[in-house]
Motif scaffolding. Structure first.
Motif, PDB file in Angstrom:
ATOM      1  N   ARG A  26       0.831  -1.196   0.000  1.00  0.00           N
ATOM      2  CA  ARG A  26       0.000   0.000   0.000  1.00  0.00           C
ATOM      3  C   ARG A  26       0.880   1.267   0.000  1.00  0.00           C
ATOM      4  O   ARG A  26       0.631   2.201  -0.733  1.00  0.00           O
ATOM      5  CB  ARG A  26      -0.929  -0.002   1.226  1.00  0.00           C
ATOM      6  CG  ARG A  26      -2.298   0.585   0.905  1.00  0.00           C
ATOM      7  CD  ARG A  26      -3.214   0.398   2.106  1.00  0.00           C
ATOM      8  NE  ARG A  26      -3.409  -0.991   2.462  1.00  0.00           N
ATOM      9  CZ  ARG A  26      -3.433  -1.459   3.725  1.00  0.00           C
ATOM     10  NH1 ARG A  26      -3.273  -0.657   4.736  1.00  0.00           N
ATOM     11  NH2 ARG A  26      -3.625  -2.744   3.949  1.00  0.00           N
ATOM     12  N   PHE A  27       1.952   1.207   0.782  1.00  0.00           N
ATOM     13  CA  PHE A  27       2.880   2.340   0.863  1.00  0.00           C
ATOM     14  C   PHE A  27       3.486   2.641  -0.501  1.00  0.00           C
ATOM     15  O   PHE A  27       3.518   3.776  -0.965  1.00  0.00           O
ATOM     16  CB  PHE A  27       3.963   2.022   1.908  1.00  0.00           C
ATOM     17  CG  PHE A  27       5.106   2.988   1.932  1.00  0.00           C
ATOM     18  CD1 PHE A  27       4.930   4.312   2.411  1.00  0.00           C
ATOM     19  CD2 PHE A  27       6.379   2.629   1.466  1.00  0.00           C
ATOM     20  CE1 PHE A  27       5.994   5.207   2.440  1.00  0.00           C
ATOM     21  CE2 PHE A  27       7.430   3.533   1.488  1.00  0.00           C
ATOM     22  CZ  PHE A  27       7.241   4.821   1.975  1.00  0.00           C
ATOM     23  N   VAL A  28       3.920   1.574  -1.191  1.00  0.00           N
ATOM     24  CA  VAL A  28       4.518   1.741  -2.526  1.00  0.00           C
ATOM     25  C   VAL A  28       3.482   2.339  -3.481  1.00  0.00           C
ATOM     26  O   VAL A  28       3.773   3.294  -4.226  1.00  0.00           O
ATOM     27  CB  VAL A  28       5.045   0.391  -3.068  1.00  0.00           C
ATOM     28  CG1 VAL A  28       5.447   0.501  -4.538  1.00  0.00           C
ATOM     29  CG2 VAL A  28       6.230  -0.080  -2.240  1.00  0.00           C
ATOM     30  N   GLU A  29       2.262   1.775  -3.469  1.00  0.00           N
ATOM     31  CA  GLU A  29       1.235   2.231  -4.410  1.00  0.00           C
ATOM     32  C   GLU A  29       0.857   3.698  -4.178  1.00  0.00           C
ATOM     33  O   GLU A  29       0.695   4.465  -5.144  1.00  0.00           O
ATOM     34  CB  GLU A  29      -0.004   1.323  -4.303  1.00  0.00           C
ATOM     35  CG  GLU A  29       0.183   0.018  -5.072  1.00  0.00           C
ATOM     36  CD  GLU A  29      -0.735  -1.092  -4.579  1.00  0.00           C
ATOM     37  OE1 GLU A  29      -1.686  -0.809  -3.835  1.00  0.00           O
ATOM     38  OE2 GLU A  29      -0.473  -2.264  -4.943  1.00  0.00           O
ATOM     39  N   GLN A  30       0.757   4.052  -2.866  1.00  0.00           N
ATOM     40  CA  GLN A  30       0.429   5.457  -2.553  1.00  0.00           C
ATOM     41  C   GLN A  30       1.507   6.389  -3.072  1.00  0.00           C
ATOM     42  O   GLN A  30       1.235   7.403  -3.703  1.00  0.00           O
ATOM     43  CB  GLN A  30       0.276   5.614  -1.043  1.00  0.00           C
ATOM     44  CG  GLN A  30      -1.161   5.427  -0.600  1.00  0.00           C
ATOM     45  CD  GLN A  30      -1.285   5.476   0.920  1.00  0.00           C
ATOM     46  OE1 GLN A  30      -0.287   5.728   1.635  1.00  0.00           O
ATOM     47  NE2 GLN A  30      -2.473   5.269   1.401  1.00  0.00           N
ATOM     48  N   HIS A  31       2.756   5.949  -2.863  1.00  0.00           N
ATOM     49  CA  HIS A  31       3.871   6.806  -3.280  1.00  0.00           C
ATOM     50  C   HIS A  31       3.890   6.963  -4.797  1.00  0.00           C
ATOM     51  O   HIS A  31       4.103   8.055  -5.319  1.00  0.00           O
ATOM     52  CB  HIS A  31       5.188   6.219  -2.779  1.00  0.00           C
ATOM     53  CG  HIS A  31       6.385   6.999  -3.245  1.00  0.00           C
ATOM     54  ND1 HIS A  31       6.823   8.174  -2.636  1.00  0.00           N
ATOM     55  CD2 HIS A  31       7.223   6.815  -4.312  1.00  0.00           C
ATOM     56  CE1 HIS A  31       7.849   8.658  -3.288  1.00  0.00           C
ATOM     57  NE2 HIS A  31       8.132   7.842  -4.321  1.00  0.00           N
ATOM     58  N   ILE A  32       3.657   5.914  -5.473  1.00  0.00           N
ATOM     59  CA  ILE A  32       3.740   5.927  -6.937  1.00  0.00           C
ATOM     60  C   ILE A  32       2.695   6.860  -7.548  1.00  0.00           C
ATOM     61  O   ILE A  32       2.959   7.539  -8.548  1.00  0.00           O
ATOM     62  CB  ILE A  32       3.616   4.485  -7.467  1.00  0.00           C
ATOM     63  CG1 ILE A  32       5.001   3.823  -7.369  1.00  0.00           C
ATOM     64  CG2 ILE A  32       3.138   4.445  -8.915  1.00  0.00           C
ATOM     65  CD1 ILE A  32       5.004   2.371  -7.594  1.00  0.00           C
ATOM     66  N   THR A  33       1.513   6.920  -6.944  1.00  0.00           N
ATOM     67  CA  THR A  33       0.478   7.802  -7.479  1.00  0.00           C
ATOM     68  C   THR A  33       0.889   9.274  -7.393  1.00  0.00           C
ATOM     69  O   THR A  33       0.372  10.114  -8.125  1.00  0.00           O
ATOM     70  CB  THR A  33      -0.855   7.626  -6.741  1.00  0.00           C
ATOM     71  OG1 THR A  33      -0.597   7.775  -5.346  1.00  0.00           O
ATOM     72  CG2 THR A  33      -1.510   6.291  -7.040  1.00  0.00           C
ATOM     73  N   GLN A  37       8.661  10.171 -10.979  1.00  0.00           N
ATOM     74  CA  GLN A  37       9.975   9.539 -11.175  1.00  0.00           C
ATOM     75  C   GLN A  37       9.945   8.063 -10.794  1.00  0.00           C
ATOM     76  O   GLN A  37      10.453   7.191 -11.517  1.00  0.00           O
ATOM     77  CB  GLN A  37      11.039  10.262 -10.335  1.00  0.00           C
ATOM     78  CG  GLN A  37      11.526  11.526 -11.008  1.00  0.00           C
ATOM     79  CD  GLN A  37      12.466  12.289 -10.078  1.00  0.00           C
ATOM     80  OE1 GLN A  37      12.109  12.566  -8.910  1.00  0.00           O
ATOM     81  NE2 GLN A  37      13.629  12.637 -10.571  1.00  0.00           N
ATOM     82  N   CYS A  38       9.321   7.781  -9.618  1.00  0.00           N
ATOM     83  CA  CYS A  38       9.278   6.391  -9.154  1.00  0.00           C
ATOM     84  C   CYS A  38       8.375   5.528 -10.037  1.00  0.00           C
ATOM     85  O   CYS A  38       8.639   4.333 -10.243  1.00  0.00           O
ATOM     86  CB  CYS A  38       8.811   6.323  -7.706  1.00  0.00           C
ATOM     87  SG  CYS A  38      10.116   6.814  -6.572  1.00  0.00           S
ATOM     88  N   THR A  39       7.300   6.175 -10.566  1.00  0.00           N
ATOM     89  CA  THR A  39       6.432   5.439 -11.491  1.00  0.00           C
ATOM     90  C   THR A  39       7.232   4.992 -12.715  1.00  0.00           C
ATOM     91  O   THR A  39       7.165   3.829 -13.149  1.00  0.00           O
ATOM     92  CB  THR A  39       5.262   6.330 -11.952  1.00  0.00           C
ATOM     93  OG1 THR A  39       4.596   6.831 -10.799  1.00  0.00           O
ATOM     94  CG2 THR A  39       4.270   5.545 -12.806  1.00  0.00           C
ATOM     95  N   GLU A  40       7.997   5.935 -13.258  1.00  0.00           N
ATOM     96  CA  GLU A  40       8.815   5.591 -14.436  1.00  0.00           C
ATOM     97  C   GLU A  40       9.814   4.487 -14.093  1.00  0.00           C
ATOM     98  O   GLU A  40      10.036   3.557 -14.868  1.00  0.00           O
ATOM     99  CB  GLU A  40       9.560   6.843 -14.916  1.00  0.00           C
ATOM    100  CG  GLU A  40       8.700   7.701 -15.820  1.00  0.00           C
ATOM    101  CD  GLU A  40       9.369   9.045 -16.131  1.00  0.00           C
ATOM    102  OE1 GLU A  40      10.608   9.152 -15.987  1.00  0.00           O
ATOM    103  OE2 GLU A  40       8.635   9.969 -16.517  1.00  0.00           O
ATOM    104  N   TYR A  41      10.399   4.639 -12.912  1.00  0.00           N
ATOM    105  CA  TYR A  41      11.391   3.642 -12.473  1.00  0.00           C
ATOM    106  C   TYR A  41      10.749   2.247 -12.372  1.00  0.00           C
ATOM    107  O   TYR A  41      11.319   1.245 -12.827  1.00  0.00           O
ATOM    108  CB  TYR A  41      11.953   4.073 -11.118  1.00  0.00           C
ATOM    109  CG  TYR A  41      13.103   3.219 -10.658  1.00  0.00           C
ATOM    110  CD1 TYR A  41      14.388   3.381 -11.212  1.00  0.00           C
ATOM    111  CD2 TYR A  41      12.924   2.241  -9.690  1.00  0.00           C
ATOM    112  CE1 TYR A  41      15.434   2.593 -10.802  1.00  0.00           C
ATOM    113  CE2 TYR A  41      13.972   1.447  -9.278  1.00  0.00           C
ATOM    114  CZ  TYR A  41      15.237   1.634  -9.823  1.00  0.00           C
ATOM    115  OH  TYR A  41      16.268   0.852  -9.401  1.00  0.00           O
ATOM    116  N   LEU A  42       9.526   2.227 -11.814  1.00  0.00           N
ATOM    117  CA  LEU A  42       8.801   0.947 -11.689  1.00  0.00           C
ATOM    118  C   LEU A  42       8.525   0.316 -13.065  1.00  0.00           C
ATOM    119  O   LEU A  42       8.793  -0.879 -13.307  1.00  0.00           O
ATOM    120  CB  LEU A  42       7.473   1.170 -10.946  1.00  0.00           C
ATOM    121  CG  LEU A  42       6.525  -0.030 -10.902  1.00  0.00           C
ATOM    122  CD1 LEU A  42       7.128  -1.203 -10.127  1.00  0.00           C
ATOM    123  CD2 LEU A  42       5.177   0.357 -10.294  1.00  0.00           C
TER     124      LEU A  42
END
Ligand SMILES: [Zn+2]
Length: 282
Positions: A26-33, A37-42
């Protein structure tokens, strides 16, 4: 990059493999939204993962190929072994069938041979007895002939005596009882039938197997079989002249025994070849 980004990036590999706890996910998903930069990295990581995995799968298929070939080969071998097995059992059944059939033919032949021997013996006996009566009598003893006829009553239609003086071509009858086209009964000195001396005209049979004659210097004896006995005579005649040998009777089963033995040999060899891999393939 925020501090959070470092934590998220540490978590990403586990997140992609679904190894994170619910909270971390959940923490990762919240951050990505919220973090471009992290979305692209993912996305980049996911792409790399896919690319990495793809060749692995095709590698595994490549590795499996030789084994698949071997497996196909042994499956074909198994089918082949089964087919040979079936051929063996079919061959065995056919062999047993032919064998039983041949035995029944042989048994029929034996019965026929026995009958034939009886007929041949009776030929000798009838002639011997009749000539014995004739040689001791200047005049023919009708009663004696009548009793001989009665003795073979189930077989005979007529028993006739001729004088050699009245008949041409007697020589061929001197060797022993011979099957002939009947000599004309009107030339006979005496004809015995079921009811004693036959006086009415007899129409001779046109069948050479049904009449037997024999001659000595003075007399010719001729007898004719009853119609009801002719089937037996014919059968015996067939067996005497045309009966197949025991070898001929058993030819077919013997050929099939040889073929079936070869199939059995092939089957056993084939079973030995496939035995080591049987358990692996089953
Ligand atoms: Zn971030």
């Amino acid at each position: 990059m925020k501090n959070e980004c470092y934590i998220v990036r540490d978590l990403l590999p586990s997140y992609i493999d679904h190894l994170c706890s619910e909270e971390s996910s959940r923490f990762v998903e919240q951050h990505i939204t919220t973090c471009q930069q992290c979305t692209e990295y993912l996305n980049q990581m996911r792409g790399e993962f896919d690319i990495q995995e793809q060749p692995e799968i095709s590698d595994r298929i490549e590795q499996k190929k030789p084994f698949l070939k071997v497996s196909h080969f042994f499956n074909a071998q198994k089918t082949f072994t089964k087919l040979i097995g079936i051929s063996f059992w079919v061959g065995l059944i056919v062999t047993v069938g032919f064998f039983i059939y041949s035995l029944s033919i042989l048994s029929d032949l034996d019965d026929g041979r026995e009958e034939m021997q009886i007929i041949e013996q009776h030929k000798q006996d009838i002639m011997e007895k009749t000539f014995a009566v004739l040689s001791t009598q200047d005049n023919i003893d009708e009663k004696a002939l009548q009793s001989i006829f009665q003795e073979y009553g189930g077989e005979l239609e007529h028993l006739a005596v001729f004088s050699t003086e009245n008949i041409d071509d007697v020589t061929r009858l001197k060797g022993g009882p011979t099957n002939i086209f009947p000599i004309d009964y009107s030339k006979a000195v005496l004809v015995i039938g079921e009811n004693g001396k036959v006086t009415e005209t007899i129409i001779p049979s046109d069948y050479d197997i049904g009449t037997v004659a024999m001659a000595n210097d003075q007399w010719i004896v001729q007898y004719e079989y009853q119609d009801s006995y002719l089937g037996t005579i014919e059968n015996a005649h067939q067996i005497k002249h045309y009966a197949p040998s025991t070898w001929t009777v058993f030819q077919l089963p013997i050929v099939f025994i040889i073929i079936t033995t070869f199939i059995l040999g092939g089957w056993l060899i084939q079973k030995r070849i496939t035995k080591p891999v049987k358990n692996i393939l089953d």
